[in-house]
Enzyme design. Structure first.
Site, short mmCIF file in Angstrom:
data_model
loop_
_atom_site.label_atom_id
_atom_site.label_comp_id
_atom_site.label_asym_id
_atom_site.label_seq_id
_atom_site.Cartn_x
_atom_site.Cartn_y
_atom_site.Cartn_z
N ASN A 1 -8.59 -2.90 -2.11
CA ASN A 1 -9.96 -2.59 -1.68
C ASN A 1 -10.26 -1.10 -1.75
O ASN A 1 -11.42 -0.69 -1.81
CB ASN A 1 -10.22 -3.12 -0.27
CG ASN A 1 -9.34 -2.47 0.78
OD1 ASN A 1 -8.12 -2.56 0.72
ND2 ASN A 1 -9.95 -1.84 1.76
N HIS A 2 -9.22 -0.25 -1.75
CA HIS A 2 -9.45 1.19 -1.87
C HIS A 2 -9.53 1.66 -3.33
O HIS A 2 -9.75 2.85 -3.55
CB HIS A 2 -8.39 1.97 -1.11
CG HIS A 2 -8.71 2.11 0.34
ND1 HIS A 2 -9.38 3.20 0.86
CD2 HIS A 2 -8.48 1.28 1.39
CE1 HIS A 2 -9.53 3.04 2.15
NE2 HIS A 2 -8.99 1.89 2.50
N ASP B 1 -6.43 7.19 -1.57
CA ASP B 1 -7.18 7.39 -0.33
C ASP B 1 -6.24 7.63 0.85
O ASP B 1 -5.10 7.18 0.88
CB ASP B 1 -8.11 6.22 -0.02
CG ASP B 1 -9.41 6.27 -0.80
OD1 ASP B 1 -9.77 7.35 -1.29
OD2 ASP B 1 -10.07 5.21 -0.93
N ARG B 2 -6.80 8.33 1.84
CA ARG B 2 -6.13 8.68 3.10
C ARG B 2 -5.01 9.70 2.89
O ARG B 2 -5.11 10.82 3.35
CB ARG B 2 -5.65 7.44 3.85
CG ARG B 2 -6.80 6.57 4.34
CD ARG B 2 -6.36 5.61 5.42
NE ARG B 2 -7.48 4.86 5.97
CZ ARG B 2 -8.22 5.22 7.01
NH1 ARG B 2 -7.96 6.38 7.59
NH2 ARG B 2 -9.20 4.48 7.44
N HIS C 1 -1.10 4.49 -0.54
CA HIS C 1 -2.14 5.34 0.06
C HIS C 1 -1.86 6.83 -0.07
O HIS C 1 -1.89 7.57 0.91
CB HIS C 1 -2.33 4.98 1.53
CG HIS C 1 -3.35 3.88 1.74
ND1 HIS C 1 -4.65 3.97 1.30
CD2 HIS C 1 -3.23 2.67 2.34
CE1 HIS C 1 -5.31 2.86 1.64
NE2 HIS C 1 -4.46 2.05 2.26
N HIS D 1 -2.33 -4.70 2.50
CA HIS D 1 -3.63 -4.50 3.14
C HIS D 1 -3.57 -4.19 4.63
O HIS D 1 -4.57 -3.78 5.21
CB HIS D 1 -4.48 -5.75 2.89
CG HIS D 1 -5.94 -5.63 3.17
ND1 HIS D 1 -6.69 -4.53 2.83
CD2 HIS D 1 -6.82 -6.51 3.75
CE1 HIS D 1 -7.96 -4.73 3.17
NE2 HIS D 1 -8.06 -5.92 3.74
N ASP E 1 0.83 -1.20 0.00
CA ASP E 1 0.00 0.00 0.00
C ASP E 1 0.87 1.26 0.00
O ASP E 1 1.83 1.37 0.76
CB ASP E 1 -0.88 0.05 1.25
CG ASP E 1 -1.78 -1.16 1.42
OD1 ASP E 1 -1.37 -2.27 1.04
OD2 ASP E 1 -2.89 -0.99 1.94
N HIS F 1 -3.91 -8.42 -3.14
CA HIS F 1 -3.93 -7.36 -2.12
C HIS F 1 -4.35 -7.86 -0.74
O HIS F 1 -3.70 -7.56 0.26
CB HIS F 1 -4.87 -6.24 -2.55
CG HIS F 1 -4.93 -5.12 -1.55
ND1 HIS F 1 -3.89 -4.24 -1.37
CD2 HIS F 1 -5.88 -4.77 -0.65
CE1 HIS F 1 -4.20 -3.38 -0.42
NE2 HIS F 1 -5.40 -3.69 0.04
N ARG G 1 -12.29 -6.72 10.32
CA ARG G 1 -12.64 -5.52 9.54
C ARG G 1 -14.14 -5.35 9.35
O ARG G 1 -14.60 -4.27 9.00
CB ARG G 1 -12.00 -5.58 8.15
CG ARG G 1 -10.50 -5.57 8.15
CD ARG G 1 -9.97 -5.65 6.74
NE ARG G 1 -8.52 -5.79 6.71
CZ ARG G 1 -7.66 -4.79 6.66
NH1 ARG G 1 -8.11 -3.55 6.64
NH2 ARG G 1 -6.36 -5.01 6.64
N ASP H 1 -4.19 -0.37 -3.23
CA ASP H 1 -4.34 0.76 -2.31
C ASP H 1 -3.33 1.86 -2.63
O ASP H 1 -2.54 2.29 -1.79
CB ASP H 1 -4.23 0.32 -0.85
CG ASP H 1 -5.52 -0.34 -0.36
OD1 ASP H 1 -6.40 -0.64 -1.20
OD2 ASP H 1 -5.65 -0.55 0.85
#
Length: 507
Positions: free
Chosen positions: A313-314, A284-285, A254, A437, A252, A362, A410, A281
């Site tokens: 997943n993002h 995001d964030r 991110h 992840h 990730d 992922h 989660r 990923d």
């Protein structure tokens, strides 16, 4: 994930259950000491350690609502939203008037995109503390999301009737490049078509480092060309690494663009001699997600056989709406580009197999035994992630120290044990599973008898976790993993989550 729960209004706050038998004062004191140590770790952003401390307190005194709510808060920080919901529910069972229990459960539901359930929790809390300013803010934000959800549901059309934004996109409206634009330009022209060059990629990265954007004409061109390229790939891509070559897998990122550049400083830029796989990923964030995704896509176009991207997943509509990517794209480019990225993300492969020995995806493994590599190849990935099945598990699942399959911390996907890992790898003739992840203190972790690796490449995640980042390199002749860890580098004063839903600011 999608929220298909029934619409609900406020609920009555139940009466408190009968008080439990009194505990030994010494036991109570030990529990309080464990809680205080956990609180200190929470403030120091050592969230895994804080969960361990709250768990010790709960083991000693399971009837203290504060311990459960505090552990829920720590689980939220680690994105263990399913575990947070369970802890918050226990907190409210013990003390129905303890509003932080409803807060925490509402926060976890909101983070999962379950806005109606979050609204129910916040309304319940409001019956106890109607004047709480943070609660009022969260209620207003949650109500807005529920209204938006209803509006989208009212306008929804069947999937087969949805028109492709990329196919109907008229790039001619962006052909006129203003005299004020001083940024990089792709080679070619609107009439001849545009091609990507190494010079353009380097100039684009320099522009991003200076906190500037590229012209929309070239941004859309990158997305459109990358989408065409990814559409031609299977859901599982086989990659051959020659004996005398190496291959790097990153986890990730991110939206941490400056840490991405640091990876390339440490390990070299992508090239035919220096291939990479970035394992989902990307966005995001972090608040430089546009810069990250355009840099990765540009290198994919420049070196299509030596730059690989897995869907995370993002890379999905539900996550992007909440965690910042949608807002960032709209702020830096426009809303049309948001829809184009959605199509692009749906074309990303779900997994890669390196030399027939190492599977990279992922999230993790699957809810059922007997899944094969051919099953992965056959997955219809051109859609938003479903809430169950192979595609969901590939994006969301996590390894567990417990055997078999257990509920996910989660709230989405599952957790799987070393026996599941061993069975899947042996059945498919594989040596190793590499996934991402999850934040790891050292940037990576080796589990399940050495047959599973988690690699995470966003150091000091969200400017608060204090973790290292890592990448893993394989040599084609033996496919033995070699790890490199690194720390975060400075970035411009734009905070993580700057473009995210404002509800999350208080989490």
């Amino acid at each position: 994930m999608a929220d298909d729960s029934e619409d609900v209004g406020p609920i009555e706050v139940p009466d408190a259950p009968p008080p439990p038998p009194p505990l030994d004062p010494e036991v109570i004191a030990q529990a309080e000491k464990a809680k205080e140590e956990a609180n200190a770790n929470f403030k120091a952003k050592h969230f895994t350690a804080s969960i361990a401390g709250y768990t010790r307190a709960i083991d000693l005194n399971p009837n203290n609502a504060i311990y459960w709510a505090n552990r829920a808060a720590a689980n939220i920080k680690l994105e263990n939203y399913g575990a947070a919901v369970a802890d918050a529910e226990k907190s409210t069972e013990i003390d129905p008037k303890y509003i932080k229990g409803y807060y925490r459960r509402g926060d976890a539901h909101f983070a999962l995109g379950k806005y109606k359930l979050a609204l129910k929790d916040l309304r319940t809390a409001a019956k106890v503390a109607p004047r709480d300013p943070d609660l009022r803010r969260k209620l207003a934000e949650c109500e807005k999301e529920v209204k938006r959800l209803r509006f989208e549901e009212a306008l929804a059309v069947p999937d087969e009737e949805v028109m492709s934004t990329l196919e109907k996109l008229d790039l001619a409206i962006y052909d006129i490049i203003e005299d004020s634009y001083t940024g990089p330009r792709m080679a070619g022209s609107p009439a001849e078509g545009y091609t990507i060059t190494a010079e353009f990629v380097e100039a684009m990265i320099a522009e991003f480092k200076a906190q500037k954007t590229i012209h929309k004409r070239f941004a859309f061109e990158i997305i459109k060309q990358a989408h065409t390229l990814f559409k031609s790939l299977p859901s599982l891509v086989d990659v051959t690494i020659p004996d005398d070559k190496h291959f790097t897998v990153c986890g990730d990122v991110h939206g941490q663009f400056y840490d991405l550049l640091n990876i390339w400083e440490l390990n070299g830029r992508p090239s035919t001699e220096n291939p990479y796989l970035f394992n989902g990923d990307f966005v995001d964030r972090g608040s430089f997600s546009c810069e990250v995704i355009f840099a990765l896509l540009a290198y994919k176009l420049l070196f299509p056989e030596h730059m690989h991207l897995t869907r995370g997943n993002h890379e999905s509509k539900s996550m992007n709406k909440v965690y910042g990517f949608d807002g960032e794209v709209k702020a830096k480019y426009n809303g049309t580009m948001v829809d184009c990225f959605r199509e692009l993300f749906c074309a990303l492969p779900l997994s890669y197999c390196l030399n027939g020995r190492v599977l990279v995806l992922h999230g993790g493994l699957f809810s059922n035994d007997g899944v094969t590599l051919d099953d992965l190849r056959k997955v219809d990935r051109f859609r938003e992630p479903p809430e169950e099945g192979i595609m969901c598990d590939a994006l969301w699942a996590d390894p567990s120290p417990l055997p078999g399959r257990t509920a996910s911390k989660r709230g989405v996907g599952l957790s799987f044990g070393r026996d599941v890992t061993r069975g899947f790898l042996d059945a498919n003739g594989l040596d190793l599973l590499v996934r991402s992840h999850e934040v790891k203190e050292e940037g990576y972790e080796v589990e399940h008898d050495g047959r599973l690796i988690t690699v995470f490449s966003a150091p000091n995640y969200c400017d608060q976790m204090g973790n290292k980042g890592a990448f893993v390199k394989f040599n084609g002749n033996d496919m033995v993993p070699h790890f490199t860890t690194f720390s975060a580098v400075p970035h411009p004063d734009v905070k993580p989550m700057a473009y995210a839903n404002s509800y999350l600011m208080g989490m």
